[in-house]
Design an enzyme around this catalytic site. Sequence first.
Site, PDB file in Angstrom:
ATOM      1  N   ASP A 190      -5.612   5.953   2.214  1.00  0.00           N
ATOM      2  CA  ASP A 190      -5.828   4.604   1.699  1.00  0.00           C
ATOM      3  C   ASP A 190      -7.252   4.168   2.033  1.00  0.00           C
ATOM      4  O   ASP A 190      -7.718   4.310   3.173  1.00  0.00           O
ATOM      5  CB  ASP A 190      -4.818   3.672   2.365  1.00  0.00           C
ATOM      6  CG  ASP A 190      -4.676   2.341   1.660  1.00  0.00           C
ATOM      7  OD1 ASP A 190      -5.701   1.774   1.243  1.00  0.00           O
ATOM      8  OD2 ASP A 190      -3.539   1.852   1.548  1.00  0.00           O
ATOM      9  N   HIS A 217       0.824  -1.207   0.000  1.00  0.00           N
ATOM     10  CA  HIS A 217       0.000   0.000   0.000  1.00  0.00           C
ATOM     11  C   HIS A 217       0.859   1.258   0.000  1.00  0.00           C
ATOM     12  O   HIS A 217       0.505   2.262  -0.617  1.00  0.00           O
ATOM     13  CB  HIS A 217      -0.919   0.004   1.232  1.00  0.00           C
ATOM     14  CG  HIS A 217      -1.982  -1.038   1.178  1.00  0.00           C
ATOM     15  ND1 HIS A 217      -3.302  -0.747   0.886  1.00  0.00           N
ATOM     16  CD2 HIS A 217      -1.932  -2.387   1.364  1.00  0.00           C
ATOM     17  CE1 HIS A 217      -4.018  -1.857   0.906  1.00  0.00           C
ATOM     18  NE2 HIS A 217      -3.204  -2.864   1.196  1.00  0.00           N
ATOM     19  N   THR A 267      -5.495   1.432  -3.913  1.00  0.00           N
ATOM     20  CA  THR A 267      -4.226   1.014  -4.498  1.00  0.00           C
ATOM     21  C   THR A 267      -4.400  -0.094  -5.536  1.00  0.00           C
ATOM     22  O   THR A 267      -3.439  -0.483  -6.191  1.00  0.00           O
ATOM     23  CB  THR A 267      -3.263   0.522  -3.403  1.00  0.00           C
ATOM     24  OG1 THR A 267      -3.858  -0.559  -2.685  1.00  0.00           O
ATOM     25  CG2 THR A 267      -2.936   1.651  -2.427  1.00  0.00           C
TER      26      THR A 267
END
Length: 251
Positions: free
Chosen positions: A107, A15, A129
């Site tokens: 994220d 990530h 991602t």
Amino acid sequence: MAAHVLVLPFPSQGHISPMFQFAKRLAAKGPKTTLVTTHFILNSFPSQTDSVRLAPISDGHDRGGFPSAASLEAYLLTLADVGARSLSKLIDQHAASGCPFTCMVYDTVVQWAVEVAKMHGLATAAFSTQSCAVSAIYYYVNQGMLDIPEAGGSVSCSAPFLPPLARSEFPSLALRQGRNLTVSTMAMNQFNLEKDDWVLFNSFDMLEIEVRESFLFSSAIHAFTHISGEPLEEAMAGPGDRAERAAAAGG
């Protein structure tokens, strides 16, 4: 107020790497950019980067990181608790220093981050991602719009960018089975579409042109914006910058 973007990946290499590349490309376009990750992860970073600032937060495991946690579930609970408080403190510290953050790109699996950002009045952009198509499959399955076929069967999707899919062709986490149920839950529930200002995907335009142009779930996703897109730049600017741009445009 100059734009200052906080980029927050989930603290694992798969990530961090794409979001770090994103941060570098973003910084190259002008906005001040700070990548935020855990103390443990930051120890493995180079001491300096050319364009991206680095800042640490605590995940409750500053010395040992994830390997020192009793389990993945225990680590995620600590990360959400200690990480949220540490991130909030970091945002306050930057505001007090005269270099406040104006936007957070986080994220999508770090679900607690959007609440921290909104508490501090920051615009938010969720960053997946994974590719657009994989993210769309997670979304459709989670919303009950796409069924997982039984072994040996296939299912047709109303999405024109997806051919009929056999069970083996689905992302493994979409199957919600095996030893990865916690990770599967994170993947399937990763979008706060009603809370985010923008949703970004890690993609190649020409490889996923159908999903990019179809906007089949655009009613839930507010915008599908490239890094060079003006709407994203506007979100990352501070209120003063936006007012100046509006005045210059006669708005």
